[in-house]
Design a protein around this motif. Sequence first.
Motif, mmCIF file in Angstrom:
data_model
loop_
_atom_site.group_PDB
_atom_site.id
_atom_site.type_symbol
_atom_site.label_atom_id
_atom_site.label_comp_id
_atom_site.label_asym_id
_atom_site.label_seq_id
_atom_site.Cartn_x
_atom_site.Cartn_y
_atom_site.Cartn_z
ATOM 1 N N PRO A 88 11.136 2.945 7.675
ATOM 2 C CA PRO A 88 11.860 2.317 6.810
ATOM 3 C C PRO A 88 11.044 1.840 5.284
ATOM 4 O O PRO A 88 11.888 1.960 4.210
ATOM 5 N N ILE A 89 9.839 1.676 5.568
ATOM 6 C CA ILE A 89 9.191 1.050 4.207
ATOM 7 C C ILE A 89 8.885 2.342 3.338
ATOM 8 O O ILE A 89 9.020 2.211 2.206
ATOM 9 N N ALA A 90 8.361 3.440 3.949
ATOM 10 C CA ALA A 90 8.179 4.517 3.204
ATOM 11 C C ALA A 90 9.352 5.056 2.781
ATOM 12 O O ALA A 90 9.448 5.459 1.468
ATOM 13 N N CYS A 91 10.615 4.971 3.231
ATOM 14 C CA CYS A 91 11.770 5.289 2.832
ATOM 15 C C CYS A 91 12.201 4.465 1.453
ATOM 16 O O CYS A 91 12.731 4.981 0.619
ATOM 17 N N LEU A 145 0.772 -1.296 -0.015
ATOM 18 C CA LEU A 145 -0.073 -0.005 -0.093
ATOM 19 C C LEU A 145 0.791 1.244 -0.098
ATOM 20 O O LEU A 145 0.559 2.193 -0.898
ATOM 21 N N ILE A 146 1.722 1.407 0.935
ATOM 22 C CA ILE A 146 2.792 2.620 0.991
ATOM 23 C C ILE A 146 3.586 2.676 -0.238
ATOM 24 O O ILE A 146 3.391 3.911 -0.916
ATOM 25 N N ARG A 147 3.976 1.813 -1.070
ATOM 26 C CA ARG A 147 4.630 1.485 -2.191
ATOM 27 C C ARG A 147 3.414 2.346 -3.507
ATOM 28 O O ARG A 147 3.762 3.083 -4.295
ATOM 29 N N TYR A 148 2.363 1.683 -3.453
ATOM 30 C CA TYR A 148 1.145 2.147 -4.005
ATOM 31 C C TYR A 148 1.008 3.956 -4.001
ATOM 32 O O TYR A 148 0.902 4.569 -4.996
ATOM 33 N N LEU A 149 0.882 4.253 -2.837
ATOM 34 C CA LEU A 149 0.790 5.729 -2.572
ATOM 35 C C LEU A 149 1.814 6.548 -2.905
ATOM 36 O O LEU A 149 1.667 7.509 -3.762
ATOM 37 N N MET A 150 3.166 6.096 -2.950
ATOM 38 C CA MET A 150 4.178 6.804 -3.362
ATOM 39 C C MET A 150 4.133 6.621 -4.937
ATOM 40 O O MET A 150 4.462 7.734 -5.588
#
Length: 308
Positions: A250-253, A78-83
């Motif tokens: 770390p995931i968002a980064c 999900l975080i990667r999708y948002l980014m």
Amino acid sequence: MPLTAEQQAEIDSQSNLQIPTKRPVSPGLEAMLFKALPVLDHGFVRVVDYMGDDSSIVQAARVSYGVGTKKVSEDRGLIRYLMRHHHTTPFEMCEIKYHIRLPIFVARQWIRHRTASVNEYSARYSIMDREFYIPEPEVLAAQSKINNQGRGDVLSSEQAAAVIHLLKQDAQQCYDNYETMLKPAEEDGYGLARELARMNLTLNSYSQWYWKINLHNLFHFLQLRIDPHAQYEIRVYAEAMLKTLQAWVPIACEAFEDYRRGAVTFSASMMQVLGKMLNGETVEQDNSGLTKREWTEMMQMLAPYQTK
């Protein structure tokens, strides 16, 4: 202006506190709290406080409460999708506050990012320390002939030594005069107001500030300032701050490094050129429909991925 005894005592006191909380906590960043990451010759970056973590981004995106029963792998997706799709508001749910010590000329470039809350050391109320940024010889370069705001070839060792001598001499002389202006008449000075005497300080004098920003705007700041084309003196601060993000979110980064730092953007006309190249057509700048500068930039972006 290094940390004062009072600042260090406050830091030591806060570092020893053990306060239970129900809020999201980042173990990686907790280990870095209050520790100064050295930057340049006398600068530093240290995290003072933060709010949220990777789970806070996910929570905001799902408009739910708590971390729920989702797997970490699903949160990462999900975080990667948002980014990837520039859904930025969930990243605004996280905030971080830094204490930063930096040369004044770097601060004046930095302050152009008007998306943070800033409180800077005031030379109207306090006396600046005798400490200046003196570059290493290998970062002293001539003006670029193709970029009006960049550097070209590194100076020779003799030229670099001469420049460093001038920087030290001018900074020390200006500070001597600054002190003289501040001293009262009975000490052979002029008793000038601090807010006026500060005008004589050189731009390589060190200042410090507290800088608070949300994660979305911090990612934008880092995308610009960690780029190889950014000025070296601000880039090293951005690199130090990236280390804190790697510990904090770390995931968002990871998503940021994949989709922002390590990515490039092609215009619609560039995509047409790339399509022709993929179809085996021979395309040169003259028949590409791109300007010379656009063509050069596209070739530079493709260069790391081309095989000889």
